[in-house]
Design an enzyme around this catalytic site. Structure first.
Site, mmCIF file in Angstrom:
data_model
loop_
_atom_site.group_PDB
_atom_site.id
_atom_site.type_symbol
_atom_site.label_atom_id
_atom_site.label_comp_id
_atom_site.label_asym_id
_atom_site.label_seq_id
_atom_site.Cartn_x
_atom_site.Cartn_y
_atom_site.Cartn_z
ATOM 1 C CG HIS A 35 38.958 53.662 37.785
ATOM 2 N ND1 HIS A 35 37.769 53.039 37.478
ATOM 3 C CD2 HIS A 35 39.810 53.351 36.792
ATOM 4 C CE1 HIS A 35 37.904 52.366 36.340
ATOM 5 N NE2 HIS A 35 39.126 52.546 35.901
ATOM 6 C CD GLN A 136 45.585 54.029 31.766
ATOM 7 O OE1 GLN A 136 44.807 54.860 32.217
ATOM 8 N NE2 GLN A 136 45.754 52.842 32.320
ATOM 9 C CD GLU A 138 42.905 51.018 29.990
ATOM 10 O OE1 GLU A 138 42.974 50.512 31.124
ATOM 11 O OE2 GLU A 138 42.583 52.196 29.791
ATOM 12 C CG ASP A 164 40.645 47.579 32.374
ATOM 13 O OD1 ASP A 164 39.814 46.900 32.999
ATOM 14 O OD2 ASP A 164 40.835 48.785 32.607
#
Length: 241
Positions: A35, A136, A138, A164
């Protein structure tokens, strides 16, 4: 349980910011390439700045992609965080990208990590096998398959992405929702069953929130990020203007 480890996130592609943040008591810093607009050349320079201060340079890659993982590893990353590991199959894909044969299928390059070709054997035998891979978590499917992900030898820890995760349940940001609370609770219960890193990103720059997560059993915590630290400090100083 592993010892606690406190780091932070870098989203601004700046060697100076990396060096400033590394010159603190953080244990590690993560260069975010998912990001942010940070490119590979700048990321490598940021790794140099972080490692030059004796700190670990993690990288969150843009996706679970062997090419992306290989490039940051060859640039010298000390650890990799892979987003959206939503299943055991995803976890295996990440492990294969991180590990050289015969464990995985990472291609051989002779770049910074390998001493530009003069230190490959040492890197292959002593450094590469010990590079941590953090998955991760999510998505609700990852919660449902959490045991099968965590039991994999190549997964060194997990990092929950609550926003998320809640979004995958159709309830983005609704952390008080019972289903979302139950999903996060399941993550915490299951993750504690394994001697692996349990990660959380405390976004607000308030260290008391870090202590709360430590008390809940998290041991791999990202404390805020560069832009938030900067913006929060400015706003705090100007609040009485």
């Amino acid at each position: 349980m592993l010892e606690k480890s406190i780091g932070s996130w870098i989203t601004i592609p700046s060697v100076s910011i990396a060096e400033i943040m590394a010159d603190t008591s953080f244990d590690w810093l993560c260069i975010d390439m998912e990001h942010s607009v940070t490119d590979y050349a700048v990321a490598q320079q940021m790794m140099m700045a972080i490692q030059g201060k004796g700190k670990k340079a993690f990288v969150r890659v843009g996706e679970n992609n062997p090419l992306l993982i290989k490039r940051v590893l060859d640039a010298g990353a000390d650890g990799i965080i892979v987003p959206s590991v939503n299943s055991r199959e995803d976890a295996v894909r990440a492990i294969n990208a991180l590990k050289y044969p015969p464990v995985g299928n990472r291609g051989v390059g002779l770049a910074r990590a390998q001493g530009y070709g003069f230190n490959f054997e040492t890197y292959r035998d002593e450094i590469a096998p010990n590079i941590p891979l953090i998955a991760q978590i999510e998505h609700i499917n990852a919660i449902n398959e959490l045991e099968s992900i965590l039991e994999l030898e190549g997964i060194d820890g997990t990092f929950i992405g609550p926003y998320d995760l809640s979004g995958s349940m159709g309830k983005p940001g609704q952390y008080d929702d019972e289903d979302v609370r139950n999903a996060i609770g399941r993550y915490e219960r299951v993750a504690k069953m394994y001697n692996k890193s349990i990660g959380f990103h405390v976004v607000k720059p308030d260290y008391s929130l870090v202590k709360e997560k430590l008390d809940k059993g998290y041991n791999f915590i990202a404390f805020s990020f560069d832009a938030y630290f900067l913006g929060n400090s400015i706003r705090e100083q100007l609040k009485n203007k």
